[in-house]
Scaffold this motif. Structure first.
Motif, short mmCIF file in Angstrom:
data_model
loop_
_atom_site.label_atom_id
_atom_site.label_comp_id
_atom_site.label_asym_id
_atom_site.label_seq_id
_atom_site.Cartn_x
_atom_site.Cartn_y
_atom_site.Cartn_z
N VAL A 148 -1.44 6.36 7.22
CA VAL A 148 -1.40 5.36 6.16
C VAL A 148 -1.64 6.06 4.83
CG1 VAL A 148 -2.54 3.30 5.24
CG2 VAL A 148 -2.15 3.53 7.70
N ALA A 149 -0.80 5.74 3.83
CA ALA A 149 -0.83 6.45 2.55
C ALA A 149 -1.49 5.65 1.43
CB ALA A 149 0.59 6.83 2.14
N SER A 150 -1.88 4.42 1.70
CA SER A 150 -2.44 3.58 0.64
C SER A 150 -3.72 2.91 1.13
CB SER A 150 -1.44 2.50 0.22
OG SER A 150 -1.08 1.69 1.33
N ALA B 18 -6.90 -3.43 1.78
CA ALA B 18 -7.95 -4.44 1.67
C ALA B 18 -7.72 -5.52 2.72
CB ALA B 18 -7.95 -5.05 0.27
N SER B 19 -8.78 -6.20 3.07
CA SER B 19 -8.65 -7.32 4.00
C SER B 19 -7.68 -8.36 3.43
CB SER B 19 -10.02 -7.96 4.21
OG SER B 19 -9.96 -9.05 5.09
N ASN B 20 -6.81 -8.87 4.28
CA ASN B 20 -5.79 -9.87 3.97
C ASN B 20 -4.52 -9.28 3.34
OD1 ASN B 20 -7.29 -12.10 4.94
ND2 ASN B 20 -8.43 -12.18 3.02
N ASP B 21 -4.45 -7.95 3.18
CA ASP B 21 -3.19 -7.35 2.76
C ASP B 21 -2.10 -7.61 3.79
OD1 ASP B 21 -4.20 -6.41 0.42
OD2 ASP B 21 -4.27 -4.29 1.01
N LEU B 22 -0.88 -7.76 3.33
CA LEU B 22 0.27 -8.02 4.21
C LEU B 22 1.11 -6.77 4.44
CD1 LEU B 22 1.45 -11.41 2.66
CD2 LEU B 22 -0.14 -11.05 4.55
N THR B 23 0.93 -5.75 3.62
CA THR B 23 1.74 -4.53 3.72
C THR B 23 0.84 -3.30 3.64
OG1 THR B 23 2.09 -4.34 1.33
CG2 THR B 23 3.66 -5.70 2.56
N SER C 211 8.78 -6.24 8.78
CA SER C 211 9.91 -5.68 8.02
C SER C 211 9.52 -4.31 7.49
CB SER C 211 10.30 -6.61 6.88
OG SER C 211 9.26 -6.70 5.92
N ILE C 212 10.54 -3.54 7.06
CA ILE C 212 10.34 -2.18 6.54
C ILE C 212 11.16 -2.04 5.27
CG2 ILE C 212 10.49 0.29 7.05
CD1 ILE C 212 10.73 -0.57 10.05
N SER C 213 10.55 -1.52 4.23
CA SER C 213 11.27 -1.21 2.99
C SER C 213 10.85 0.19 2.55
CB SER C 213 10.96 -2.23 1.91
OG SER C 213 11.59 -1.89 0.69
N SER C 214 11.74 1.16 2.76
CA SER C 214 11.41 2.56 2.48
C SER C 214 10.21 2.95 3.33
CB SER C 214 11.17 2.77 0.99
OG SER C 214 10.95 4.13 0.72
N THR C 215 9.08 3.28 2.70
CA THR C 215 7.88 3.64 3.47
C THR C 215 6.81 2.55 3.41
OG1 THR C 215 7.02 4.83 1.54
CG2 THR C 215 8.22 6.12 3.21
N THR C 216 7.20 1.34 3.06
CA THR C 216 6.28 0.21 3.03
C THR C 216 6.51 -0.67 4.25
OG1 THR C 216 6.17 0.20 0.62
CG2 THR C 216 5.52 -1.82 1.74
N ILE C 217 5.45 -0.90 5.01
CA ILE C 217 5.52 -1.69 6.24
C ILE C 217 4.89 -3.05 6.00
CG2 ILE C 217 4.95 -1.76 8.69
CD1 ILE C 217 6.68 0.66 7.84
N THR C 218 5.63 -4.10 6.30
CA THR C 218 5.08 -5.46 6.27
C THR C 218 4.78 -5.88 7.70
OG1 THR C 218 6.35 -6.03 4.29
CG2 THR C 218 5.50 -7.85 5.62
N ILE C 219 3.61 -6.44 7.92
CA ILE C 219 3.19 -6.82 9.26
C ILE C 219 3.20 -8.34 9.42
CG2 ILE C 219 1.80 -4.76 9.67
CD1 ILE C 219 -0.67 -6.43 8.88
N GLU C 220 3.28 -8.78 10.66
CA GLU C 220 3.04 -10.18 10.98
C GLU C 220 1.53 -10.41 10.90
OE1 GLU C 220 4.70 -10.97 14.80
OE2 GLU C 220 6.76 -10.57 14.17
N GLY C 221 1.13 -11.44 10.21
CA GLY C 221 -0.29 -11.64 9.99
C GLY C 221 -0.76 -10.84 8.80
N SER C 222 -2.03 -10.45 8.79
CA SER C 222 -2.59 -9.72 7.67
C SER C 222 -3.64 -8.73 8.15
CB SER C 222 -3.20 -10.67 6.65
OG SER C 222 -4.25 -11.43 7.23
N ILE C 223 -3.97 -7.77 7.29
CA ILE C 223 -4.98 -6.77 7.61
C ILE C 223 -6.34 -7.46 7.74
CG2 ILE C 223 -6.20 -4.75 6.73
CD1 ILE C 223 -3.41 -4.11 7.72
N VAL C 224 -7.09 -7.09 8.78
CA VAL C 224 -8.40 -7.70 9.04
C VAL C 224 -9.51 -6.93 8.34
CG1 VAL C 224 -10.06 -8.38 10.81
CG2 VAL C 224 -7.60 -8.57 11.25
N ASP C 225 -9.54 -5.63 8.52
CA ASP C 225 -10.60 -4.78 7.98
C ASP C 225 -10.17 -4.25 6.62
OD1 ASP C 225 -12.94 -3.23 7.85
OD2 ASP C 225 -12.86 -2.84 10.00
N ALA C 226 -10.89 -3.25 6.11
CA ALA C 226 -10.53 -2.58 4.86
C ALA C 226 -10.61 -1.08 5.08
CB ALA C 226 -11.46 -3.01 3.73
#
Length: 417
Positions: free
Chosen positions: A6-8, A11-16, A57-72
């Protein structure tokens, strides 16, 4: 399988999230995010921050997930590996698997990298280590299944789930199994449900201080255990984790402890019932739980672990023989925000010769360091010398003022002691 980092910062609730390379990643894959930082509640080097998702979905090197990030996750302070797996859908019903008793065979029903899967009306008997289970999976459902004879000491699991999200177990039966449903993994399981199941171990496991009804063996969060019947086990429901709910279950003795928490926080225990396995037996202590609610602190090298935010509300405990609540202090745990409200309990021990407590600590060392509320409980003392709070240090008297310790409207009914 694709693997990258992971390059970025997340935060919790991030989608990508951004990755170093998107080569080999496709929409629909399962992604495991695993940090090199230990999970908050287990610092023994076996469980790490992380989570399981699916690629939307995928856009270049950005990954969008189903749901959202739980932790940080803070990059580059911590390194987070992202591994991607092709998923499978498993649908099985009306299948029976049986091995000869004593067989060394360990295969059961389940798999890894499962999504949207459904296993129903299946049974597994005499598998050595596991009857049902899945690893690194999302939305797997078990219903009306049966596991029997999965009783290998230390390894027998009626169901075992690792690194998985949204696993549900409904109306399943576990007979002579060392453990029923169990959530674990090197990263936490999340959003699991065990509802309407029944679990019994056997006399051999009980005599060896083994046998658990169900629980979270390793990292787990947001797991609910509800409406289950658990009997003849050493431990009823075993929790290592946070934000877990134990609600409306029935425990039938003999049981060492109906609910045991080893580490974590924010555990909600509500509306459960504990009963003697032989209510007409004169020596009722042999068929009743020692403790209803037990927090243990017995793992060497985990002094920084804390059990906090424990809530114990509205339980109806037919009888316990040592204490309603036991707070251990072997490794230095402090207990923060203990809320004990509106419980009914009978206390009975050895014909009146031994102490029996409502809340029991460890040799005067157990500390309640945050807000402690003990209110509206009804305690019936049947046998034993009764001690309301024993070996418990109530630090709020000195830290935050007497208002942080609330002990009001508690009714004590003494039959003998």
């Amino acid at each position: 399988t694709a693997s990258t980092t992971v390059a970025s910062t997340l935060a919790s609730n991030d989608l990508t999230f951004d990755v170093a390379s998107a080569t080999g990643i496709v929409v629909g894959q399962i992604v495991e995010l695993k940090s090199d930082t230990a999970w908050y509640y287990d610092d023994r080097g076996t469980t790490f921050k992380g989570e399981t998702h699916r690629v939307a979905s995928i856009s270049s090197t950005t990954i969008t997930i189903e749901g959202s990030i739980v932790d940080a996750y803070t990059i580059p302070t911590e390194t987070v590996t992202a591994k991607f797996y092709n998923p499978a859908v498993l649908t099985i019903s009306n299948m029976n698997v049986e091995y000869a008793e004593g067989s060394a065979c360990s295969a059961g029903v389940g798999g890894a990298y499962l999504v949207d899967s459904y296993i129903s009306n299946c049974s597994v008997k005499n598998s050595t280590t596991s009857a049902f289970g899945n690893d690194l999976s999302i939305n797997v459902n078990y219903e009306n299944c049966r596991a029997e004879g999965i009783n290998n000491s230390g390894l027998g699991y009626g169901m075992s789930f690792g690194r998985s999200t949204y696993v549900s177990v409904r109306n399943c039966t576990f007979i002579h199994c060392r453990t029923g449903p169990d959530f674990t993994g090197h990263i936490p399981c999340r959003y699991g449900l065990v509802d309407g199941c029944s679990v019994n171990t056997d006399s051999t496991l009980y005599a060896a201080a083994d046998g658990r009804g169900m629980g979270t063996h390793g990292g787990a969060e947001f797991i609910t255990f509800s409406n289950n019947t658990i009997g003849y086990v050493w431990l009823g429901i075993f929790i290592r984790g946070s934000n877990c709910t134990v609600q409306n279950n029935k425990f039938i003795g003999p049981i060492k402890a109906c609910v045991r928490i080893q580490f974590g926080k924010d555990i909600y225990v509500n509306g459960n019932v504990a009963l003697a396995s032989q209510p007409r037996k004169t020596d009722t202590e042999t068929v009743t739980p020692d403790y209803f609610f037990e927090v243990v602190d017995d793992i060497t090298g985990t002094e920084n672990l804390t059990a906090t935010g424990i809530i114990d509300v509205g339980n109806n405990v037919g009888r316990v023989s040592v204490a309603f609540i036991y707070l251990q202090h072997d490794q230095g745990t402090s207990y923060d925000t203990l809320y004990v409200h509106n419980n009914r309990v009978e206390l009975s021990n050895s014909g009146g010769s031994d102490d029996v407590s409502f809340i029991l600590g460890d040799s005067g060392n157990t500390s309640l360091v945050g807000q402690t509320v003990i209110r509206d409980n009804i305690i019936t003392v049947v046998d034993g010398t009764y001690v309301y709070l024993r070996d418990v240090v109530l630090w709020p008297r000195w830290c935050d003022g007497i208002d942080d310790l609330v002990m009001t409207d508690t009714t004590i009914l003494a039959d003998d002691g």
